[in-house]
Design an enzyme around this catalytic site. Structure first.
Site, PDB file in Angstrom:
ATOM      1  N   ASN A 137       0.826  -1.195   0.000  1.00 47.46           N
ATOM      2  CA  ASN A 137       0.000   0.000   0.000  1.00 47.46           C
ATOM      3  C   ASN A 137       0.866   1.252   0.000  1.00 47.46           C
ATOM      4  O   ASN A 137       0.941   1.963  -1.003  1.00 47.46           O
ATOM      5  CB  ASN A 137      -0.941  -0.027   1.211  1.00 47.46           C
ATOM      6  CG  ASN A 137      -2.012   1.039   1.127  1.00 47.46           C
ATOM      7  OD1 ASN A 137      -1.968   1.911   0.263  1.00 47.46           O
ATOM      8  ND2 ASN A 137      -2.975   0.990   2.012  1.00 47.46           N
ATOM      9  N   ASP A 138       1.580   1.469   1.088  1.00 46.14           N
ATOM     10  CA  ASP A 138       2.373   2.700   1.193  1.00 46.14           C
ATOM     11  C   ASP A 138       3.440   2.803   0.103  1.00 46.14           C
ATOM     12  O   ASP A 138       3.745   3.895  -0.368  1.00 46.14           O
ATOM     13  CB  ASP A 138       3.055   2.766   2.562  1.00 46.14           C
ATOM     14  CG  ASP A 138       2.036   2.787   3.689  1.00 46.14           C
ATOM     15  OD1 ASP A 138       0.960   3.361   3.488  1.00 46.14           O
ATOM     16  OD2 ASP A 138       2.322   2.212   4.748  1.00 46.14           O
ATOM     17  N   THR A 139       3.987   1.656  -0.314  1.00 49.58           N
ATOM     18  CA  THR A 139       5.099   1.697  -1.265  1.00 49.58           C
ATOM     19  C   THR A 139       4.635   2.010  -2.682  1.00 49.58           C
ATOM     20  O   THR A 139       5.458   2.154  -3.578  1.00 49.58           O
ATOM     21  CB  THR A 139       5.861   0.356  -1.285  1.00 49.58           C
ATOM     22  OG1 THR A 139       4.929  -0.698  -1.503  1.00 49.58           O
ATOM     23  CG2 THR A 139       6.593   0.140   0.014  1.00 49.58           C
TER      24      THR A 139
END
Lengths: 111, 461
Positions: free
Chosen positions: B387-389
């Site tokens: 998600n964050d990456t």
């Protein structure tokens, strides 16, 4: 300041330079194992713990020394075992350079 | 040669072993040998210590070591690969704790009034740094184990509390140096433990790996301080080695994340907090969900598919199924590779380890810099549990906690498919606009389940 202290301080400064120089270029896939491995190395604190417990005179010192040895041992064995498990994962790898060999051709030909 | 000299020589050999081991650990080919060499050096150092003349309580030492081994080995052996980072945090913390306890014990064991000021300084340093490392690692462990909130924790008056604790420690350190008071040393221990906690609380989950590396370096310095207290060369050498190389490694890790160390440690204070809170209202925006059959067909008729694995893949133990899917696609002539973000998983390099465990060939793994130029030509970016990456906010939203972190450009692919358990934000605790992108299809559910359905769908297509 005594000579003994100066000696230790010399070792401290030199070891600092060695520690900084010895790991110049680390590929990012090895960041975690390296951290874990150096974590195990500072487990040498167990040697200090043994000396403390081995020269304890009072009950309080014995108790504290005992705790220190348990904690230090955990650090050493846990650190080395975890690092080894991580590095086991790399052993089957061929040492091919990972840079730019046409992945397209390789993988397309897999059918 | 006297016994003392022989022991010191053993310590020297062990120290040389540690240096060569560190060198080995920084190259893929020699890493494993390096670790074994360090372990051998450690065994030699411990063995030599048993031979010290006048070492009392040998049985007590043995019992304590047996307890340590009995807990440490099974814990390290049985822990899942996904939980490795928190184990490293835990083992680091106990090392810091041991260093602090050693310093305290040496202090109360000596006649405090006669101790030279520099000795007191060494003790104070060992207690302070060791205790910060201990409690800081404990909080890092809780965050990684998700036993507490992973997002940066802030509370009213945080900076004031930090200032009070900081000044309190400074005052007590100065008083101890003058008075050599044992009681105050215990107060210092308490305050240092508190400092470790308040130091780590405001650091976001995604940054915890860098933090562990920093704490690892701290423990090294604490061990070196105990070495000064005990007049032990091997402790000073090994502790300092780890302290210095750990600092450098911490810097390399934060560079890999595109962040500066001060930014990681202190970014929770200030504008970032409001920016995080402000985006929480996005929960009721529309997302497009698909069925595994649709997505399977899409994948089977693509030319190039990029799999972007994240921690979710590891948690679901889906790395083997992901490989199955990749193999099924390759059989259909689809070009497949994995795009690995440097901090995918929970630590730099973590995802490489997990995929290697599933026998994914090394050549199919591409690091971010290699993968990103290929993203615009990819038909599908299959984001599995990441998600964050892949969050474009890292490029576009200056207020975001992950702003400036390099990301995998999944948004540039023709289609994006997210395999996620829910709309829950990722480890950094922030919303991802890419989930609402018109090009995005969501497949909710357990990553392993969904991947299995995808494999079946691809084979049928």
């Amino acid at each position: 300041m005594t000579n003994g202290l100066l000696e230790l301080f010399t070792i401290f400064v030199l070891a600092g330079f060695v520690g900084y120089e010895v790991i110049s270029k680390v590929p990012s896939i090895l960041h975690t194992p390296l951290m874990s491995g150096s974590n195990a190395i500072h487990g040498v604190v167990v040697v200090g713990s043994m000396i403390v417990l081995g020269s304890a005179h009072t009950g309080a010192e014995e108790a504290l020394g005992f705790i220190a040895v348990v904690l230090g041992t955990l650090n050493v064995v846990g650190g080395f075992v975890v690092t080894d498990r991580m590095l086991q994962m790399f052993k089957s790898r061929q040492p091919t350079p990972k840079g730019g060999q046409g992945a397209k051709g390789d993988e397309g030909g897999g059918s | 040669m006297s016994r003392g000299t022989a022991i010191d020589l053993c310590y020297l050999v062990a120290a040389i072993g540690f240096i060569i081991a560190l060198k080995g650990l920084s190259s893929p080919r020699h890493a494993r040998a390096g670790n074994l060499l360090a372990a051998a050096g450690m065994a030699l150092a411990i063995g030599a210590t048993f031979a010290r003349s006048g070492l009392a309580h040998i049985w007590l030492i043995v019992v304590a070591m047996v307890i340590g081994v009995a807990i440490g080995v099974p814990a390290a052996r049985l822990v899942k690969m996904t939980a490795m980072p928190q184990m490293v945090a835990a083992f680091n913390g106990v090392g810091g704790g041991a260093a602090a306890v050693i310093s305290i014990t040496e202090f109360i064991g000596s006649d405090a009034k006669l101790v030279a000021t520099y000795k007191v300084l060494e003790v104070v340093f060992g207690v302070l740094v060791g205790a910060v490392s201990f409690s800081g690692s404990a909080i890092a462990f809780l965050k990684l184990q998700e036993l507490m909130a992973t997002r940066p924790i802030t509370y009213p008056g945080q900076q004031q509390i930090n200032a009070v604790v900081g000044l309190g420690i400074l005052g007590i350190v100065l008083t101890i140096l003058v008075t050599s008071s044992t009681a105050l040393l215990w107060v210092l221990l308490g305050l240092a433990l508190a400092l470790g906690v308040i130091f780590v609380l405001p650091i976001g989950g995604a940054d915890v790996p860098v933090l562990i590396s920093l704490l690892n370096s701290f423990t090294g310095l604490a061990v070196a301080a105990s070495g000064f207290t005990l007049d032990s060369n091997v402790l000073v050498v090994a502790g300092t080695l780890v302290g210095a190389s750990g600092m450098l490694l911490t810097r390399m890790m934060s560079v890999a994340m595109g962040r500066s160390l001060p930014n990681i440690l202190f970014s929770a204070f200030g504008a970032v907090v409001t920016a995080t809170g402000g985006e929480a209202g996005d929960a009721n925006r529309a997302v497009r969900t698909g069925t595994p059959e649709d997505v399977g067909t899409l994948l089977a008729y693509s030319r190039k598919v990029v799999i972007v694995p994240g921690y979710g893949l590891a948690v679901a133990q889906a790395q083997h199924t992901a490989k199955e899917l990749a193999d099924a696609l390759m059989e259909k002539g689809v070009d497949v590779f994995y795009a690995i973000h440097p901090v995918a998983g929970r630590m730099p390099g973590h995802m490489n380890v997990l995929l290697a465990e599933a026998n994914v060939p090394y050549e199919e793994l591409k690091e971010m810099d290699e993968a990103n130029p290929e993203m615009p030509t990819a038909d599908v970016a299959l984001v599995v549990g990441a998600n964050d990456t892949v969050n474009p906010a890292a490029r576009s939203t200056p207020g975001s906690p992950i702003y400036g972190m390099p990301i995998i450009d999944a948004d540039q692919a023709e289609n994006i498919v997210f395999l996620k358990r829910s709309m829950r934000p990722g480890f950094a605790g922030i919303d991802n606009d890419l989930l609402y992108d018109p090009k995005t299809t969501m497949l909710f559910g357990d990553a392993k389940d969904t991947l299995q359905k995808l494999v079946a769908a691809v084979k049928k297509a």
